[in-house]
Design a protein around this motif. Structure first.
Motif: not given
Lengths: 303, 303
Positions: A3, A80, A86, B1-4, B43-46, B48, B60-61, B64-65, B68
């Motif tokens: 992780x 992020x 975006x 923060x997020x995790x894998x 965590x990302x703030x928007x 998805x 749209x976000x 893109x995410x 990534x």
DNA sequence: TTTCCTTACGCCTATCGTAAGCATA
DNA sequence: TATGCTTACGATAGGCGTAAGGAAA
């Protein structure tokens, strides 16, 4: 699999080379940090750190993994930030539909304005006829269309982008070419290269309306759909025509443009952009906002 | 923060566009998957994903995410594989120390063999004198040194890399140059360009020993440290000398090389590599193993 | 003897799964 | 009315912190 929290643990230890200091930096105690590092090493499948009671150092595999780990954390950060950009419309994609006729001047101009206003927004350009653009808009395949009015679908919204007046175009050496401007009356009975009522409906209606209101009836010798074809036929001496003022930017050889003396300024050639009212592309919203601001600030009345 | 793990959840949902199917793919039930996606979005703030009861689609976000996110998972995979490859010695770095004298032929040869045997191992080359190499080895600043024997430190291990015989070198036009080979006796009393006992200790001892055992006493006219200097002085007619057979690869103008008639084959010029016995660089271990295998297979007895 | 990484163990938080809620076609 | 995402809630597993263990200088 490991992780990101374990990656953060590892980077801290690799940078401090001291479990105690790394734990302090991570706001935790040493034992769980040790445990996380062990779990990470197990997941990776090889020791990353060599530790004795006196020294902590990276193994060769740990050195390599540290590099990748830092990259991973950086990528997570930027993922992020990118997603937020975006969401706010500062980055992303806008798919633009346009007709072949607008590709010479209007598309490059719009693209240039987009790039200046929103440099991180990617533009996807798709050439298609007007009707296909409106369908693509409704289906969400494009975000913005570059078309001439009218747009009647209630789900779509038309916004003016450019207004320009019509000019008379005539072959070099034509008797009228000596006049500084041309009255609509002068077009009565002359050979006239007309727009196609099917493929250039907007111009056909516009020019027909102007001529009818002036009580003028030229002789329609051709019906063509592209302004370039009109210029070619005018140059070949087949007749006169009326074209948007912007056509002069082509510097087309063998034809001259003249102002129309008594053209009423209330029905110029219009070009606009169309968007779906419930389009949720933030980049599109921002572009529309920026365009409106910019247009309000710079654009005076055009005819 | 997020995790894998949340990233894996998101990618599954983004690919299936269906929480239920994605949950099945992840071997879990929908509710915790929904919760993880919500946590990730926070965590990302928007947002998805846009979801209604009938449709799930990327914002749209989110689009893109997703890009990534896939990159993150790929990077995490390769980080593990890379670390394992380093641990197994298939990748990594080997720092090699070498003397100026070996840079012409021996270093390029060793580098070429390394690259052929272990193409993903990076070589860091550092030129330094022999003594500095041994110190750097002990300090762990380099992994491998290219030096001539003897190496007496018990923590270091010397391994032969190349053995070659000595040749006589004499100026073009010298009376001896007409002979097909030269007896050591012929060197008695002649002008002889000798190696420096300080800066070329190995060659000084080697040549001195050969001459003494043959009962030959040339006149030492110069003491130089570099073989190139010997060639220059021989060419200038200052005397004869003995050099390693490999010197002929330089195609030095104005000198000729001759075999020595009665040179005993048991003390050739030797060059070897030295490593620290407890060096823990897996790439080094693998290189040594590969070199040994390759050498055993191809190298016959050299003199 | 001191330092400091590891192991042991109890507590607690967070995630999971089951069940119910609720919006849309 | 059926599908499917979300909320609610109890159970459980995994991580954290404290305390004890052990190796090296």
């Amino acid at each position: 699999m490991f992780e990101l929290s374990q990656i953060r643990c590892f980077v801290a230890v690799a940078e401090e080379l001291h479990f105690g200091k790394a734990a302090a930096r991570l706001n935790m105690t040493q034992p769980p940090l040790s445990r996380q590092i062990q779990l990470l090493e197990h997941a990776v499948g090889t020791p990353l750190l060599f530790r004795s009671t006196r020294v902590v150092e990276l193994t060769p595999a740990g050195r390599r993994f540290l590099h990748e780990a830092r990259g991973l954390l950086r990528s997570a950060e930027t993922a992020v930030l990118d997603a937020r950009r975006v969401a706010q419309g500062h980055a992303g994609e806008i798919a633009i539909g346009f007709t072949a006729g607008s590709s010479y001047r209007d598309v490059p101009e719009l693209v240039a304005r987009c790039r200046a206003l929103l440099p991180d927004v990617n533009l996807k350009l798709r050439e298609m006829v007007s009707q296909a653009q409106l369908e693509a808009l409704l289906a969400g395949r494009i975000d913005l269309a570059l078309v001439r009015p009218p747009v009647v679908q209630p789900a779509l919204q038309w916004r003016p982008l450019r207004r320009e007046r019509l000019l008379a175009v005539l072959p070099q050496g034509h008797p009228y070419a000596e006049r500084p401007c041309i009255a609509l009356d002068a077009l009565d009975g002359v050979d006239f290269v007309m727009y196609s009522p099917d493929e250039a409906r907007y111009f056909y209606d516009l020019v027909s309306d102007i001529l009818r209101r002036a009580g003028v009836r030229p002789r329609h010798v051709q019906y063509v759909s592209q302004i370039h074809t009109i210029l070619a036929l005018v140059r070949a001496g087949l007749g006169l025509s009326l074209v948007p003022a912007g056509t002069t930017v082509f510097h087309y050889e063998g034809v001259v443009f003249r102002e129309l003396a008594d053209l009423r300024p209330d029905n110029p050639v219009e070009l606009g952009i169309v968007v779906k009212r419930d389009n949720d592309n933030p980049a599109l919203s921002r572009l529309l906002g920026e365009l409106a601001l910019h247009q309000a600030a710079t654009a005076g009345p055009q005819a």
